[in-house]
Scaffold this motif. Structure first.
Motif, PDB file in Angstrom:
ATOM      1  N   ARG A  11      42.012  29.278  35.855  1.00 59.99           N
ATOM      2  CA  ARG A  11      41.948  30.019  34.587  1.00 59.99           C
ATOM      3  C   ARG A  11      40.567  29.861  33.962  1.00 59.99           C
ATOM      4  N   LEU A  12      40.098  30.903  33.310  1.00 57.93           N
ATOM      5  CA  LEU A  12      38.766  30.881  32.716  1.00 57.93           C
ATOM      6  C   LEU A  12      38.636  29.817  31.639  1.00 57.93           C
ATOM      7  N   VAL A  32      36.519  32.815  24.668  1.00 60.75           N
ATOM      8  CA  VAL A  32      36.897  33.936  25.531  1.00 60.75           C
ATOM      9  C   VAL A  32      37.511  35.058  24.700  1.00 60.75           C
ATOM     10  N   LEU A  39      32.220  38.165  33.063  1.00 55.68           N
ATOM     11  CA  LEU A  39      32.537  37.723  34.413  1.00 55.68           C
ATOM     12  C   LEU A  39      32.152  38.844  35.360  1.00 55.68           C
ATOM     13  N   SER A  47      41.918  34.602  28.252  1.00 51.42           N
ATOM     14  CA  SER A  47      41.583  33.279  28.759  1.00 51.42           C
ATOM     15  C   SER A  47      42.338  32.953  30.041  1.00 51.42           C
ATOM     16  N   CYS A  49      42.381  34.823  32.630  1.00 52.02           N
ATOM     17  CA  CYS A  49      41.709  35.530  33.713  1.00 52.02           C
ATOM     18  C   CYS A  49      41.368  34.542  34.832  1.00 52.02           C
ATOM     19  N   VAL A  51      39.325  32.986  37.870  1.00 57.05           N
ATOM     20  CA  VAL A  51      37.922  32.910  38.278  1.00 57.05           C
ATOM     21  C   VAL A  51      37.888  32.311  39.682  1.00 57.05           C
ATOM     22  N   LEU A  57      29.059  34.094  35.850  1.00 56.44           N
ATOM     23  CA  LEU A  57      29.480  34.027  34.447  1.00 56.44           C
ATOM     24  C   LEU A  57      28.262  34.079  33.542  1.00 56.44           C
TER      25      LEU A  57
END
Length: 119
Positions: A11-12, A32, A39, A47, A49, A51, A57
């Motif tokens: 998770r971001l 976020v 990204l 948040s 999202c 990665v 980033l």
């Protein structure tokens, strides 16, 4: 249960916290949600999202903007050295420095070959 395709992702908000770009996960979520993170060139406001390794980033760090490429997924929020080993800072493209029209002594200067010849 992890969603399909979530293997090899994080998770971001958790990533920002693990990499020490945010002091807490809730602060990372606020950054976020405010839309301050990009990204791979697109603005992210969720948040949750995912990665992956290799993504780029763009994020605010204090008074400057950092561009990083993710090299590895962190397993925990460890020491700073461990966090910094998971990414590489990329240098933003900077425009060429402008040529000054004022010399060091305060007098105006013209580029060579401009205007009429000076005798």
């Amino acid at each position: 249960m992890a969603s399909p395709g979530a293997a090899g992702s994080i998770r971001l908000d958790k990533l920002l916290w693990y990499l020490r770009f945010a002091r807490s996960r809730s602060i990372a979520q606020a950054i976020v949600a405010a839309g301050h993170i990009r990204l791979d060139g697109r603005r992210v406001t969720r948040s949750s999202c995912a990665v992956h390794v290799g993504q780029t980033l763009v994020l605010p760090v204090g008074e400057r903007i950092e561009v990083i490429r993710l090299l590895a997924l962190p397993a925990r929020r460890g020491p700073a050295g461990e966090a910094q080993a998971c990414y590489r800072k990329l240098e933003p493209e900077t425009p060429p420095a402008p040529i000054s029209a004022i010399s060091g002594n305060g007098k105006a200067v013209a580029p060579k070959g401009a205007g009429a010849p000076i005798e």
